[in-house]
Design an enzyme around this catalytic site. Structure first.
Site, mmCIF file in Angstrom:
data_model
loop_
_atom_site.group_PDB
_atom_site.id
_atom_site.type_symbol
_atom_site.label_atom_id
_atom_site.label_comp_id
_atom_site.label_asym_id
_atom_site.label_seq_id
_atom_site.Cartn_x
_atom_site.Cartn_y
_atom_site.Cartn_z
ATOM 1 N N ASP A 104 -0.747 -4.362 -2.514
ATOM 2 C CA ASP A 104 -0.900 -4.884 -1.620
ATOM 3 C C ASP A 104 -0.504 -6.220 -1.667
ATOM 4 O O ASP A 104 -0.359 -7.097 -2.576
ATOM 5 C CB ASP A 104 -2.200 -4.512 -0.705
ATOM 6 C CG ASP A 104 -2.417 -3.257 -0.214
ATOM 7 O OD1 ASP A 104 -1.290 -2.525 0.026
ATOM 8 O OD2 ASP A 104 -3.527 -2.713 -0.075
HETATM 9 N N1 URA Z 1 -5.680 0.590 -3.139
HETATM 10 C C1 URA Z 1 -5.382 -0.318 -2.333
HETATM 11 O O1 URA Z 1 -6.449 -0.658 -1.296
HETATM 12 N N2 URA Z 1 -4.485 -1.528 -2.652
HETATM 13 C C2 URA Z 1 -3.742 -1.728 -3.348
HETATM 14 O O2 URA Z 1 -3.583 -2.284 -3.146
HETATM 15 C C3 URA Z 1 -3.931 -0.327 -4.243
HETATM 16 C C4 URA Z 1 -4.425 0.355 -4.052
#
Ligand code: URA
Length: 245
Positions: A104
């Protein structure tokens, strides 16, 4: 099979938009035939010429980045935001590189980058057994029982997550927050955040500390290094083999 303009762009010759221009201008041949319409799909065995030149052969590249917060895990962004590809040093531009899966915008840590599509599919495809470890700083004091439940699997959109490893690393009573390590094989969209949400906890900070056996080491945020041949082999082995223990 992939779209012709994507294949041209991935060769490192030019951007996808430029490739579309070349196609429209009648400068692209597929197996000897000029192609001017968009969206034609090509396979790896098709011969593609641009201005009668064969596409460059890509040198396969395998990098690990310490992805910073505030950078997108994509190749480009139409809103002009930084991406993990746009922040690569100049020598790695134009090699058709892309991230192996996504972190993310607000997640940091280990992110692999490659231009080897087969390698990427092996590592993050549905059959992969590769483990990814995250450290999640969450709002609130989590209990051992809840972490046990997390490890057993929780429901996200009526689907139970697979068993995983989870343990409490630190409880900050003063600031009412907890630090939890969670190691998963699954890699669905917002998986870690959604798993904690299923227990009623909000993830404040998320870091991927391990991808297979690859760690950040001494890379500063945004920095990269090339993976060593044995690391590449090991990632493939760990993805393909399901160890009992
Ligand atoms: N899980 C998440 O919620 N975000 C990420 O960036 C990676 C795994």
């Amino acid at each position: 099979m992939e779209r012709l303009q994507k294949r041209i762009a991935n060769s490192g010759l030019c951007s996808r938009r430029k490739a579309e221009e070349y196609i429209k201008e009648g400068r692209v041949k597929v197996n000897g035939e000029v192609i001017t319409e968009m969206g034609v799909k090509v396979s790896p065995s098709d011969t593609i010429l641009v201005d009668d030149n064969p596409l460059p052969v890509l040198i396969k590249t395998y990098l690990v980045m310490n992805k910073p917060v505030g950078v997108l895990s994509s190749t480009t962004d139409d809103r002009g935001r930084k991406t993990v590809i746009s922040i690569l040093p100049q020598e790695y531009q134009g090699l058709g590189l892309y991230p192996v899966g996504r972190l993310d915008y607000d997640t940091k840590g280990v992110l692999l980058i490659t231009n080897d599509g087969d390698f990427m599919n092996t590592l993050i495809g549905p059959k992969s057994n590769l483990k990814k470890e995250y450290l999640a700083r969450i709002d609130g004091i989590i209990t051992k029982e809840e972490v046990k439940n997390l490890a057993q699997g929780v429901y996200i959109d009526a689907k139970k997550t697979r068993k995983c490893d989870a343990k409490i690393i630190d409880i900050d009573k003063k600031n009412k927050s907890s630090l939890v390590s969670i190691t998963l094989v699954e890699g669905n969209y917002h998986q870690v955040k959604n798993m904690f949400l299923a227990l009623g906890y909000n993830v404040k900070k998320l870091t991927r500390v391990k991808f297979g056996e690859v760690e950040i080491g001494n890379l500063s945020p945004g920095e990269i290094r090339e993976l060593k041949p044995h690391e590449i082999k090991r990632l493939v082995v760990l993805s393909k083999y399901k160890f009992v223990k």
